[in-house]
Motif scaffolding. Structure first.
Motif, PDB file in Angstrom:
ATOM      1  N   PHE A 138       8.573  29.088 -31.416  1.00  0.00           N
ATOM      2  CA  PHE A 138       7.347  28.986 -30.628  1.00  0.00           C
ATOM      3  C   PHE A 138       7.245  30.111 -29.605  1.00  0.00           C
ATOM      4  N   THR A 139       8.364  30.456 -28.964  1.00  0.00           N
ATOM      5  CA  THR A 139       8.299  31.510 -27.943  1.00  0.00           C
ATOM      6  C   THR A 139       8.217  32.907 -28.566  1.00  0.00           C
ATOM      7  N   GLU A 140       8.636  33.047 -29.807  1.00  0.00           N
ATOM      8  CA  GLU A 140       8.435  34.327 -30.490  1.00  0.00           C
ATOM      9  C   GLU A 140       6.948  34.548 -30.734  1.00  0.00           C
ATOM     10  N   ALA A 141       6.259  33.485 -31.125  1.00  0.00           N
ATOM     11  CA  ALA A 141       4.830  33.588 -31.412  1.00  0.00           C
ATOM     12  C   ALA A 141       3.992  33.570 -30.139  1.00  0.00           C
ATOM     13  N   LEU A 142       4.471  32.846 -29.123  1.00  0.00           N
ATOM     14  CA  LEU A 142       3.736  32.692 -27.861  1.00  0.00           C
ATOM     15  C   LEU A 142       4.652  33.101 -26.712  1.00  0.00           C
ATOM     16  N   PRO A 143       4.893  34.394 -26.538  1.00  0.00           N
ATOM     17  CA  PRO A 143       5.895  34.855 -25.575  1.00  0.00           C
ATOM     18  C   PRO A 143       5.542  34.596 -24.119  1.00  0.00           C
ATOM     19  N   GLY A 144       4.302  34.223 -23.839  1.00  0.00           N
ATOM     20  CA  GLY A 144       3.922  33.923 -22.461  1.00  0.00           C
ATOM     21  C   GLY A 144       4.344  32.547 -21.988  1.00  0.00           C
ATOM     22  N   ASN A 154      23.388  28.631 -29.178  1.00  0.00           N
ATOM     23  CA  ASN A 154      22.326  29.156 -30.040  1.00  0.00           C
ATOM     24  C   ASN A 154      21.305  29.973 -29.258  1.00  0.00           C
ATOM     25  N   LEU A 155      20.825  29.404 -28.147  1.00  0.00           N
ATOM     26  CA  LEU A 155      19.767  30.066 -27.401  1.00  0.00           C
ATOM     27  C   LEU A 155      20.305  31.222 -26.576  1.00  0.00           C
ATOM     28  N   GLY A 156      21.546  31.115 -26.134  1.00  0.00           N
ATOM     29  CA  GLY A 156      22.146  32.213 -25.391  1.00  0.00           C
ATOM     30  C   GLY A 156      22.269  33.457 -26.239  1.00  0.00           C
ATOM     31  N   ALA A 157      22.565  33.259 -27.510  1.00  0.00           N
ATOM     32  CA  ALA A 157      22.697  34.388 -28.430  1.00  0.00           C
ATOM     33  C   ALA A 157      21.361  35.087 -28.652  1.00  0.00           C
ATOM     34  N   ALA A 158      20.269  34.331 -28.536  1.00  0.00           N
ATOM     35  CA  ALA A 158      18.942  34.917 -28.751  1.00  0.00           C
ATOM     36  C   ALA A 158      18.501  35.756 -27.561  1.00  0.00           C
ATOM     37  N   GLY A 159      18.892  35.338 -26.359  1.00  0.00           N
ATOM     38  CA  GLY A 159      18.554  36.095 -25.164  1.00  0.00           C
ATOM     39  C   GLY A 159      17.067  36.279 -24.953  1.00  0.00           C
ATOM     40  N   ARG A 160      16.293  35.229 -25.148  1.00  0.00           N
ATOM     41  CA  ARG A 160      14.838  35.344 -25.037  1.00  0.00           C
ATOM     42  C   ARG A 160      14.368  34.988 -23.634  1.00  0.00           C
ATOM     43  N   GLU A 161      13.587  35.873 -23.044  1.00  0.00           N
ATOM     44  CA  GLU A 161      13.160  35.720 -21.647  1.00  0.00           C
ATOM     45  C   GLU A 161      12.312  34.472 -21.442  1.00  0.00           C
ATOM     46  N   ALA A 162      11.513  34.095 -22.423  1.00  0.00           N
ATOM     47  CA  ALA A 162      10.611  32.947 -22.276  1.00  0.00           C
ATOM     48  C   ALA A 162      11.346  31.619 -22.289  1.00  0.00           C
ATOM     49  N   ILE A 163      12.616  31.627 -22.715  1.00  0.00           N
ATOM     50  CA  ILE A 163      13.391  30.386 -22.805  1.00  0.00           C
ATOM     51  C   ILE A 163      14.349  30.294 -21.629  1.00  0.00           C
ATOM     52  N   LEU A 164      14.199  29.256 -20.836  1.00  0.00           N
ATOM     53  CA  LEU A 164      15.077  29.032 -19.687  1.00  0.00           C
ATOM     54  C   LEU A 164      16.426  28.489 -20.159  1.00  0.00           C
ATOM     55  N   PRO A 165      17.474  28.620 -19.356  1.00  0.00           N
ATOM     56  CA  PRO A 165      18.773  28.056 -19.733  1.00  0.00           C
ATOM     57  C   PRO A 165      18.653  26.558 -20.018  1.00  0.00           C
TER      58      PRO A 165
END
Length: 199
Positions: free
Chosen positions: A43-49, A67-78
């Protein structure tokens, strides 16, 4: 990816399209029961805001963090621990609380706790979005959902496909109004409730 879910992979695209129609591009979303994190990533890849807050039961939180730490995506909080039985929720307000395939896994009291807890952290006009199978007027929508219910109960007698009317009643009592009951692929629904008050 740890705890990879074939179901999450299969349903992520149609759910994204449903969410795209309901969420503002910069919505702050709390996900209850993030599992492997596949939905958060898609979802955050498609909707990065979006500002996406994943949560999971403390017992399985480490896999989600990995899993999410490895992605390192700014839109996803810890990711945060969220135990429905403990009734301790992240600080809101959130624009939406999203939960996929949780209501039929947890017990009825924990499902009710999910709805009440979501209502408590939603801002005015915020949405509770529940994805999964439901019964309507006591009847399953398909024979496969009836078989799924039997499988769930054999695995855990406290689980099972829930009655839409009971879920809606708890939501109403919690200050949430049903806005949409959208049929989804694989005999699922996306129930959309909105907190009373101005958005």
């Amino acid at each position: 990816m740890e705890r990879y879910s074939p179901a999450a992979e299969k349903n992520k695209a149609p759910i994204l399209e449903a969410l795209r129609a309901r969420l503002a591009s910069t919505a702050r979303v709390l996900e209850v029961g993030s599992g492997s994190g596949q939905h958060a990533l898609h979802f955050t890849e498609a909707l990065p805001g979006l500002c996406w807050q994943p949560t999971e039961h403390p017992a399985v939180l480490p896999a989600l963090v990995a899993n999410l730490g490895a992605a390192g995506r700014e839109a996803i909080l810890p990711p945060l621990a969220l135990d429905l039985a403990a009734d301790s929720w992240p600080a809101g307000p959130f624009d939406a609380v999203y939960s996929a395939n949780v209501m039929h896994i947890v017990s009825v009291p924990l499902g009710e706790a999910l709805i009440r807890g979501a209502a408590s952290v939603l801002g005015a006009g915020g949405q509770l979005l529940l994805y999964g199978p439901y019964r309507f007027a006591g009847a399953f929508t398909t024979e496969s959902n009836a078989e799924f219910d039997q499988w769930l109960k054999a695995r855990d007698p406290a689980s099972g496909v829930r009655d839409f009317e009971a879920v809606a009643a708890v939501a109403e009592a919690s200050g949430l109004v049903l806005e949409d009951n959208r049929a989804m692929p694989s005999n699922n629904q996306l129930l959309s409730f909105r907190r009373k008050g101005s958005a």
